[in-house]
Design a protein around this motif. Sequence first.
Motif, PDB file in Angstrom:
ATOM      1  N   ALA A  20       0.816  -1.541  -0.334  1.00 52.40           N
ATOM      2  CA  ALA A  20      -0.501   0.194  -0.294  1.00 52.40           C
ATOM      3  C   ALA A  20       0.521   1.110  -0.164  1.00 52.40           C
ATOM      4  O   ALA A  20       1.755   1.034   0.394  1.00 52.40           O
ATOM      5  N   ASP A  21       0.312   2.111   0.016  1.00 53.24           N
ATOM      6  CA  ASP A  21       1.336   3.425  -0.826  1.00 53.24           C
ATOM      7  C   ASP A  21       0.862   4.928   0.898  1.00 53.24           C
ATOM      8  O   ASP A  21       2.223   5.306   0.594  1.00 53.24           O
ATOM      9  N   ASP A  22      -0.464   4.113   1.068  1.00 54.20           N
ATOM     10  CA  ASP A  22      -0.720   5.713   2.410  1.00 54.20           C
ATOM     11  C   ASP A  22      -0.410   4.881   3.446  1.00 54.20           C
ATOM     12  O   ASP A  22      -1.177   4.905   4.316  1.00 54.20           O
ATOM     13  N   VAL A  23       1.067   4.438   3.856  1.00 53.33           N
ATOM     14  CA  VAL A  23       1.352   3.875   5.050  1.00 53.33           C
ATOM     15  C   VAL A  23       2.170   4.811   5.682  1.00 53.33           C
ATOM     16  O   VAL A  23       3.515   5.839   5.176  1.00 53.33           O
ATOM     17  N   LYS A  24       2.399   4.925   7.344  1.00 50.03           N
ATOM     18  CA  LYS A  24       3.860   4.750   8.282  1.00 50.03           C
ATOM     19  C   LYS A  24       4.217   3.590   7.843  1.00 50.03           C
ATOM     20  O   LYS A  24       3.480   3.116   9.074  1.00 50.03           O
ATOM     21  N   ALA A  25       6.075   3.271   7.775  1.00 48.44           N
ATOM     22  CA  ALA A  25       6.718   1.889   7.912  1.00 48.44           C
ATOM     23  C   ALA A  25       7.631   1.718   8.185  1.00 48.44           C
ATOM     24  O   ALA A  25       8.146   2.623   7.562  1.00 48.44           O
ATOM     25  N   THR A  26       8.403   2.015   9.733  1.00 45.87           N
ATOM     26  CA  THR A  26       9.535   1.316   9.882  1.00 45.87           C
ATOM     27  C   THR A  26      10.030   0.687  10.573  1.00 45.87           C
ATOM     28  O   THR A  26       8.752  -0.588  10.301  1.00 45.87           O
ATOM     29  N   HIS A  27      11.657   0.016   9.989  1.00 43.93           N
ATOM     30  CA  HIS A  27      11.858  -1.483  10.827  1.00 43.93           C
ATOM     31  C   HIS A  27      13.225  -0.624  10.579  1.00 43.93           C
ATOM     32  O   HIS A  27      14.132   0.003   9.735  1.00 43.93           O
ATOM     33  N   GLY A  28      14.000  -1.307  12.094  1.00 41.83           N
ATOM     34  CA  GLY A  28      15.545  -0.674  12.455  1.00 41.83           C
ATOM     35  C   GLY A  28      16.049  -2.313  13.167  1.00 41.83           C
ATOM     36  O   GLY A  28      15.011  -3.095  13.754  1.00 41.83           O
ATOM     37  N   ALA A  29      17.517  -2.905  12.671  1.00 43.24           N
ATOM     38  CA  ALA A  29      17.457  -3.607  13.747  1.00 43.24           C
ATOM     39  C   ALA A  29      18.596  -3.522  13.950  1.00 43.24           C
ATOM     40  O   ALA A  29      19.845  -3.071  12.411  1.00 43.24           O
ATOM     41  N   SER A  30      19.687  -3.410  14.698  1.00 38.32           N
ATOM     42  CA  SER A  30      21.116  -3.207  15.074  1.00 38.32           C
ATOM     43  C   SER A  30      21.601  -4.358  16.342  1.00 38.32           C
ATOM     44  O   SER A  30      20.797  -4.873  16.908  1.00 38.32           O
ATOM     45  N   THR A  31      22.911  -4.609  15.839  1.00 36.31           N
ATOM     46  CA  THR A  31      23.690  -5.708  16.836  1.00 36.31           C
ATOM     47  C   THR A  31      24.944  -5.173  17.635  1.00 36.31           C
ATOM     48  O   THR A  31      25.780  -3.972  16.216  1.00 36.31           O
ATOM     49  N   GLY A  32      24.901  -4.744  18.324  1.00 37.41           N
ATOM     50  CA  GLY A  32      26.491  -3.814  18.971  1.00 37.41           C
ATOM     51  C   GLY A  32      27.189  -4.048  20.299  1.00 37.41           C
ATOM     52  O   GLY A  32      26.725  -5.397  21.325  1.00 37.41           O
ATOM     53  N   GLN A  33      27.692  -3.825  20.987  1.00 34.30           N
ATOM     54  CA  GLN A  33      28.957  -3.937  22.102  1.00 34.30           C
ATOM     55  C   GLN A  33      28.212  -2.461  23.513  1.00 34.30           C
ATOM     56  O   GLN A  33      27.844  -1.904  22.627  1.00 34.30           O
ATOM     57  N   LEU A  34      28.920  -2.872  24.210  1.00 38.80           N
ATOM     58  CA  LEU A  34      28.705  -2.331  25.241  1.00 38.80           C
ATOM     59  C   LEU A  34      29.155  -0.612  24.339  1.00 38.80           C
ATOM     60  O   LEU A  34      30.658  -1.033  24.355  1.00 38.80           O
ATOM     61  N   ASP A  35      29.015   0.350  25.230  1.00 46.18           N
ATOM     62  CA  ASP A  35      29.403   1.418  25.088  1.00 46.18           C
ATOM     63  C   ASP A  35      30.911   1.599  25.618  1.00 46.18           C
ATOM     64  O   ASP A  35      30.809   2.407  27.024  1.00 46.18           O
ATOM     65  N   GLU A  36      31.997   1.673  25.148  1.00 35.06           N
ATOM     66  CA  GLU A  36      33.375   2.544  26.031  1.00 35.06           C
ATOM     67  C   GLU A  36      33.111   3.869  26.691  1.00 35.06           C
ATOM     68  O   GLU A  36      33.560   4.278  27.271  1.00 35.06           O
ATOM     69  N   SER A  37      32.585   4.317  25.415  1.00 36.60           N
ATOM     70  CA  SER A  37      33.082   5.593  25.557  1.00 36.60           C
ATOM     71  C   SER A  37      32.144   6.312  27.363  1.00 36.60           C
ATOM     72  O   SER A  37      32.475   6.697  28.395  1.00 36.60           O
ATOM     73  N   ALA A  38      30.952   5.059  27.102  1.00 34.92           N
ATOM     74  CA  ALA A  38      29.575   5.537  28.492  1.00 34.92           C
ATOM     75  C   ALA A  38      30.001   5.224  29.467  1.00 34.92           C
ATOM     76  O   ALA A  38      30.543   5.644  30.512  1.00 34.92           O
TER      77      ALA A  38
END
Length: 216
Positions: free
Chosen positions: A150-168
């Motif tokens: 469909a063209d009249d929609v709002k759709a998002t997706h996201g995927a991420s994999t990482g480690q703890l933030d060393e600066s934090a």
Amino acid sequence: MINPSLSNSKNMDMRISKGEIFERVFINEEVNLQIDQEAGSHVKIHVINASFSITVNQLGEGCKTEIYGLENLHGDESVTAETHVTHAVGGGTSNQLIKFVLADNSRGRFIGDLKIVPDAQKTEAHQTNRNLLLSDTAEMRTQPQLEIYADDVKATHGASTGQLDESALFYMQQRGIDKQKARQLLVNAFMVDVLATISDEKIREQLLNSIDGVVE
């Protein structure tokens, strides 16, 4: 009808009636859910520390679907989280938030399928998978898939994999927090937004008070 609860049920096949609110929290119980939603119904599912497969079909206008998963794994534990959400009618919303914390030799897998059919206009759908690796030997596989016709929609997706933030970590240590405690706080912060979405205050507070990130 609002029915938030802990549940020991593993396999459920149901139809949520027009305007009904269905909410469940599954903890340490593998679940397989097949759910059809009628117009204006609301489904809200949380699965904590267990494999799951959840299929939801929005069959009526104005449905709302929420799926939350939190997996805190260690040792040789292995968990698969699988979601299939289909917007077969327009005007509905869905939100998926699945998080993994993986330590030691643990293994995680996320399979996410989000489909919006051609006539499902005015749909809003979001799918998010976030993964935190606490060791070099932990492993995560993520397979998000969106089918939008469909063209009249709002759709998002996201995927991420990482480690703890060393600066934090460094920032917190500079302010007198030892490294182990700093790691613990960062892991807890990563998990808390899933638990905070639980409607039942007693269950939510019990889980928030008990979370202990698996840190080395």
